[in-house]
Enzyme design. Structure first.
Site, mmCIF file in Angstrom:
data_model
loop_
_atom_site.group_PDB
_atom_site.id
_atom_site.type_symbol
_atom_site.label_atom_id
_atom_site.label_comp_id
_atom_site.label_asym_id
_atom_site.label_seq_id
_atom_site.Cartn_x
_atom_site.Cartn_y
_atom_site.Cartn_z
ATOM 1 N N TYR A 418 -27.206 -68.477 -22.057
ATOM 2 C CA TYR A 418 -27.434 -69.872 -22.428
ATOM 3 C C TYR A 418 -28.870 -70.310 -22.175
ATOM 4 C CZ TYR A 418 -22.524 -71.024 -23.318
ATOM 5 O OH TYR A 418 -21.271 -71.102 -23.858
ATOM 6 N N TYR A 422 -34.498 -70.451 -23.624
ATOM 7 C CA TYR A 422 -35.379 -71.501 -23.125
ATOM 8 C C TYR A 422 -36.455 -70.922 -22.205
ATOM 9 C CZ TYR A 422 -31.692 -74.508 -24.917
ATOM 10 O OH TYR A 422 -30.770 -75.131 -25.727
#
Length: 742
Positions: A418, A422
């Site tokens: 997840y 990023y």
């Protein structure tokens, strides 16, 4: 085949380009079709006068947008918009105590910094009566801070809370006060602070006028990105020219190799972050913890530009003129409130936080946290409460624009997956593909993100909970096995990249850092910094004292041990151990070059010549070297390159064109005063001819010179009789080199 070219064609080719005709406002061409009627001409005159009060680069962008709005909307709407934009810019410009044109270039900022540092020096001299009077530390610091308050800058200040009625302030407060006063008197500190304030102001103006947004320049302005890339190139060139040298150990390491193998390497930084994140996930699986992924965004008033459903950027009507650091401070305040609330409620969690910018530079947070399954709803509720605490009216329909969450299902994917994109997106864009925020390749926008973090001083990655990563890195520096039963398992775990095992060996995920079994060991160097502060230098690791139990009964204490992971005595050199430069490593003082040290034989390679290596890094060859040796000055990318007194010099100003600074002026006045005093002339006529703003400086130099001459006369009167009149040479040698008669 013969080509015939007319002379007129040649003249036209080399003629300067013709400027477009027509009126302009702030460098932007005026669309005369919009200003035909009388009231339209009045609008043009009003806009011209309004834009005269701000910098041209901002005024040009505003006027271009203003004309666009005149065509699309009513004139009243365009006028209101322009007035509000100019007011926002002027509001931020008003925070500077000087006109912005005075600090718009590097040379001006250096002069301004010198003046404000001298102002603080004069304040301190006045209050202490030339350092002869004791003054209360808090009062002195408060007076010396007055110039800095006008700029909105400040060094680290003491608290002055724990004041003993008998002994006065604590030693800690006095040390911090002394360091703060030293910074306030340092023109270098002032120049850095003023430059930082100016850079952030120009970037903030770029955000307001629309130069930082999707479709233009995402995350950071094009100018700020260019400056960041130039600094990186200059830094890389400097690193390639340096060596890390340890004379005691006889070691020599090219600095570029050391940097490449450190966390300054983006690839290694990304891999380590992913490894630690995966280790946290393994710890969570071991303890049966649940994973939660959160996205927290600042309220709408912090966003200058927004993206429509058609992926078009438009100005946000709720924007209040805040800059990215304001938004980051807001998120930090809300996070501190949430963390304190969760601590009072007994909710324990750990994980990672990633800060990344929206397309207009406004930061938002991504957090991957692990918590006990029965407390996941409580964690979610507290974080949502404080994320949506302010500006609730804009969240009438849903809280998702401000706070979003995902409960991680191991069956659909790992928790690390997840947050992986990023982490990569904010380092080097590895395997991210298209950046959804900007619609361009993430590998291209990674540079913009790095420039954004540098310009606004934003910490991009933070570990929440768990052991110190510095201990982990120091353990990986130990290449040989140790006999310490506590240190050795941790060393093996770090060397094999097993973060989860390392966490357990340090005492577990819930153990506070002060109770970890392996801790950092520092070497304190007292008053070693430029400002007289104690410097804590990492030396190695130490293990804590542990109790040995037999059948559950404490029977002995194993004392902690220390192990060094870093060699002391490293210095930086422009050449290795075989060829050491004796000159300081400043930017304007390069390694010497002459016919004596140009080449001493085949054993010294040409690449090791410091001057040639420096010229090669600048892109210059031997032809350029010959020109420089004749006294020529070469201009390249805004740098003036020259060789003076056998040294290679680079400067942003042409050599010999700098106006005399305060030090040069003081030296000149001192020389003039000495000449007058030696000839027995009066100083009054000389002082009268000096400009009024420099008379005090000249008077100080003359007074210091008179005092020095009186001291030398008194000393000579006492010292000269001890020597025979014929031994004058020995007496002079002793005068300058010292003797037993001192």
């Amino acid at each position: 085949m013969t080509l015939h070219v007319e002379a007129a064609d040649v003249a036209a080719f080399f003629a300067p380009a013709k400027e477009e005709s027509g009126p302009r406002v702030a460098g932007t061409k005026v669309n005369t079709e919009l200003y035909q009627a009388r009231h339209e001409k009045d609008n043009l005159n009003w806009a011209t006068q309004l834009l005269d009060g701000i910098e041209q680069h901002a005024a040009g962008s505003l006027f271009k947008e203003y004309q666009y709005r005149l065509k699309k909307y009513k004139p009243r709407s365009a006028n209101i918009w322009l007035r509000k934009m100019v007011e926002k810019i002027q509001e931020h410009a008003a925070r500077f105590p000087l006109p912005l044109r005075m600090i718009a270039n590097e040379a001006s900022r250096a002069n301004i910094a010198r003046e404000w540092a001298n102002a603080v020096v004069n304040i301190i001299l006045t209050m202490t009566e030339q350092h002869t009077k004791k003054v209360n530390a808090e009062e002195l610091l408060n007076a010396a801070m007055e110039p800095a308050r006008k700029w909105g800058i400040s060094p680290l200040l003491p608290t002055f809370k724990n004041v003993c009625p008998i002994e006065g302030f604590s030693d800690r407060d006095l040390d911090v006060t002394a360091a703060a006063l030293a910074r306030l008197q340092d023109e270098g500190w002032w120049e850095r602070q003023i430059t930082k304030a100016w850079n952030r102001y120009t970037e903030h103006v770029a955000i307001i006028v629309g130069k930082v947004r999707r479709g233009v320049s995402p995350y950071v302005s094009y100018k700020a990105k260019q400056e960041h890339c130039e600094r990186r190139r200059a830094g890389a060139a400097w690193v390639r020219s340096m060596y890390a040298v340890n004379d005691e150990l006889g070691l020599e390491i090219p600095l570029a190799e050391a940097v490449k193998s450190s966390m300054a390497n983006p690839e290694l930084r990304r891999l380590e972050l992913m490894m630690r994140m995966r280790g946290f996930e393994e710890v969570a699986e071991e303890h049966g913890l649940a994973g939660e992924f959160y996205t927290v965004t600042a309220p709408s008033r912090y966003h200058a530009w927004t993206v429509t459903r058609k992926k078009k950027t438009v100005q946000n009507p709720r924007y209040d003129g805040s800059h990215p650091r304001d938004a980051q401070a807001h998120l930090c305040r809300q996070w501190a409130k949430a963390r304190a609330k969760l601590a009072r409620m007994g909710v324990r969690f750990f994980g990672f936080r990633v800060v990344e910018p929206h397309h207009d530079g406004t930061p938002h947070w991504h957090m991957l946290l692990f918590v006990r399954p029965e407390q996941r709803r409580l964690l979610r509720w507290v974080l949502r409460k404080y994320a949506c605490e302010h500006d609730k009216a804009e969240l009438a329909r849903t809280y998702k624009p401000r706070f979003d969450w995902v409960a991680i299902d191991p069956a659909k994917g790992s928790a690390t997956g997840y947050i992986a994109k990023y982490i990569a997106k904010n380092i080097d864009g590895f395997s991210v593909g298209i950046d959804e925020e900007t619609g361009t390749a993430a590998e291209e926008t990674a540079t913009n993100v790095a420039a954004w973090a540098s310009r606004w001083n934003v910490r991009q990655f933070q570990q929440i909970g768990g052991p110190s990563v510095t201990v982990w890195r120091e353990l990986r520096r130990l290449r040989e096995a140790t006999q310490n039963p506590i240190l050795e398992p941790a060393r093996k775990a770090a060397d094999n990249g097993k973060w989860a095992e390392f966490v357990n060996l340090m005492g577990g995920i819930d153990t506070q850092r002060k109770d970890h079994f392996v801790q950092l060991n520092h070497l304190m160097k007292f008053a070693a910094s430029k400002y007289g502060e104690d410097v804590k230098k990492l030396r190695g690791l130490r293990t804590v004292n542990t109790v040995i139990c037999v059948d559950g009964i404490p029977s002995a204490v194993r004392l902690g041990q220390e192990v060094d992971t870093r060699h002391q005595g490293w210095t930086l050199s422009r050449s290795g151990l075989g060829e050491r430069s004796e000159l300081p490593l400043s930017g304007d003082s390069r390694a010497p070059w002459s016919s004596d040290n140009k080449c001493t034989g085949d054993q010294i390679l040409a690449e090791k010549d410091p001057l040639k290596r420096e010229l090669a890094l600048l892109g210059l060859d031997e032809t350029d070297l010959a020109r420089l040796q004749t006294g020529a000055v070469i201009t390249m990318d805004g740098l003036f390159i020259s060789i003076r007194n056998g040294c290679l010099n680079t400067s942003r100003q042409r050599p010999g064109m700098n106006p005399p600074g305060r030090q040069e002026r003081a030296a000149g006045y001192r020389a003039e005063a000495m000449k007058l005093l030696r000839s027995g002339q009066d100083l009054e006529p000389w002082l009268a001819k000096i400009p009024e703003q420099y008379q005090q400086l000249a008077l100080d130099q003359a007074a210091a010179l008179i005092e020095q001459m009186e001291d030398e006369a008194n000393w000579l009167e006492d010292a000269a009789p001890k020597y025979h009149e014929d031994d004058f040479t020995n007496w002079m040698n002793d005068l300058y080199h010292g003797s037993e008669h001192e």
